[in-house]
Scaffold this motif. Structure first.
Motif, PDB file in Angstrom:
ATOM      1  N   CYS A  74       0.637  -1.221   0.192  1.00 34.04           N
ATOM      2  CA  CYS A  74      -0.156  -0.121  -0.135  1.00 34.04           C
ATOM      3  C   CYS A  74       0.787   1.335   0.059  1.00 34.04           C
ATOM      4  O   CYS A  74       0.593   2.233  -0.653  1.00 34.04           O
ATOM      5  N   GLY A  75       1.987   0.984   0.636  1.00 34.03           N
ATOM      6  CA  GLY A  75       3.151   2.377   0.656  1.00 34.03           C
ATOM      7  C   GLY A  75       3.577   2.445  -0.912  1.00 34.03           C
ATOM      8  O   GLY A  75       4.256   3.534  -1.118  1.00 34.03           O
ATOM      9  N   LYS A  76       3.789   1.295  -1.837  1.00 31.73           N
ATOM     10  CA  LYS A  76       4.361   1.403  -2.886  1.00 31.73           C
ATOM     11  C   LYS A  76       3.541   1.858  -4.072  1.00 31.73           C
ATOM     12  O   LYS A  76       4.020   2.085  -5.160  1.00 31.73           O
ATOM     13  N   ALA A  77       2.274   1.654  -4.062  1.00 33.75           N
ATOM     14  CA  ALA A  77       1.345   1.624  -5.013  1.00 33.75           C
ATOM     15  C   ALA A  77       0.185   2.473  -4.702  1.00 33.75           C
ATOM     16  O   ALA A  77      -0.307   2.881  -3.786  1.00 33.75           O
ATOM     17  N   ASP A  78      -0.289   3.323  -5.821  1.00 31.62           N
ATOM     18  CA  ASP A  78      -1.586   4.142  -5.835  1.00 31.62           C
ATOM     19  C   ASP A  78      -2.679   3.182  -5.525  1.00 31.62           C
ATOM     20  O   ASP A  78      -3.709   3.690  -4.600  1.00 31.62           O
ATOM     21  N   GLU A  79      -2.852   1.917  -5.667  1.00 31.70           N
ATOM     22  CA  GLU A  79      -3.980   1.132  -5.384  1.00 31.70           C
ATOM     23  C   GLU A  79      -3.377  -0.381  -5.308  1.00 31.70           C
ATOM     24  O   GLU A  79      -2.655  -0.753  -6.173  1.00 31.70           O
ATOM     25  N   VAL A  80      -3.930  -0.973  -4.257  1.00 30.21           N
ATOM     26  CA  VAL A  80      -3.709  -2.343  -4.009  1.00 30.21           C
ATOM     27  C   VAL A  80      -5.048  -3.270  -3.959  1.00 30.21           C
ATOM     28  O   VAL A  80      -5.861  -2.838  -3.396  1.00 30.21           O
ATOM     29  N   LEU A  81      -5.032  -4.284  -4.712  1.00 32.97           N
ATOM     30  CA  LEU A  81      -5.982  -5.091  -4.826  1.00 32.97           C
ATOM     31  C   LEU A  81      -5.846  -6.558  -4.508  1.00 32.97           C
ATOM     32  O   LEU A  81      -4.510  -7.105  -4.791  1.00 32.97           O
ATOM     33  N   LEU A  82      -6.399  -7.068  -3.553  1.00 35.15           N
ATOM     34  CA  LEU A  82      -6.303  -8.563  -3.286  1.00 35.15           C
ATOM     35  C   LEU A  82      -7.415  -9.496  -3.614  1.00 35.15           C
ATOM     36  O   LEU A  82      -8.460  -9.070  -3.408  1.00 35.15           O
ATOM     37  N   TYR A  83      -7.272 -10.474  -4.325  1.00 36.70           N
ATOM     38  CA  TYR A  83      -8.288 -11.615  -4.550  1.00 36.70           C
ATOM     39  C   TYR A  83      -7.979 -12.820  -3.917  1.00 36.70           C
ATOM     40  O   TYR A  83      -7.049 -13.176  -3.995  1.00 36.70           O
ATOM     41  N   CYS A  84      -8.683 -13.079  -2.938  1.00 31.67           N
ATOM     42  CA  CYS A  84      -8.238 -14.166  -1.974  1.00 31.67           C
ATOM     43  C   CYS A  84      -9.449 -15.324  -2.668  1.00 31.67           C
ATOM     44  O   CYS A  84     -10.531 -15.082  -2.894  1.00 31.67           O
TER      45      CYS A  84
END
Length: 186
Positions: free
Chosen positions: A105-115
């Motif tokens: 989250c600190g490295k990218a504008d948006e973080v998505l996780l698909y579990c």
């Protein structure tokens, strides 16, 4: 002797009606020796669901690609980088610990996780309170029956069609088609 990744090729035709995005993607998926078909196909689904961001986020001047994934835990499973190299979208697949997600989250504008998998609900209950802070994180769950059905589409050479309409992804190979409805957890 270390086992090598298995290479899969996919021609993915994306018709994202929700976002007016239509494109063909020639993809190479390297399946890590410890990765199964189910996880690999969830990576492909994640790419299909976010392909429209090539236009909406990067104005067509970006790179949407698979990362090193299991080979390098500091690399996303899928990423979208703009022409400057900035990571606009970081996508993870599975049930990671909270620290790598917060770091992403600190490295990218948006973080998505698909579990996915039957244990995803238990995993989420244990980690949910630890992930309340990051505002740029979204967590999605793929029902385990769906992820297992999608795994059956995996072949070394694939011709796939992905149609996204009203939030539902229809993924097919010309013979079999699977409707994928994700549930947003965060």
């Amino acid at each position: 002797m270390a086992l090598k990744s298995t290479i899969f090729k996919a021609n993915l035709a994306v018709a994202d009606i929700d976002h007016s995005y239509y494109a063909d993607h020639q993809l190479t998926l390297a399946r890590h020796p410890s990765e199964n078909d189910e996880r690999m196909m969830i990576r492909l689904i994640a790419l299909a669901l976010n392909a429209y961001k090539l236009q909406s986020v990067c104005d067509g001047d970006g790179v949407l690609a698979f990362g090193a994934g299991l080979s390098n835990p500091d690399d996303p499973d899928v990423s979208l980088r703009d022409f400057t190299g900035r990571t606009r979208v970081w996508i993870e697949v599975g049930q990671p610990e909270e620290k790598p997600l917060i770091k992403a989250c600190g490295k990218a504008d948006e973080v998505l996780l698909y579990c996915f998998s039957h244990a995803a609900g238990i995993w989420w209950k244990g980690i949910e309170t630890k992930l309340t802070r990051p505002q740029n994180l979204q967590v999605w769950r793929v029902p385990s029956e769906t992820s297992q059905a999608v795994a059956a589409l995996a072949q070394r050479s694939m011709q796939l069609q992905a149609t996204i309409q009203e939030g539902t992804l229809m993924l097919g190979d010309g013979v079999k088609s699977i409707d994928i409805e994700l549930m947003r957890l965060k």
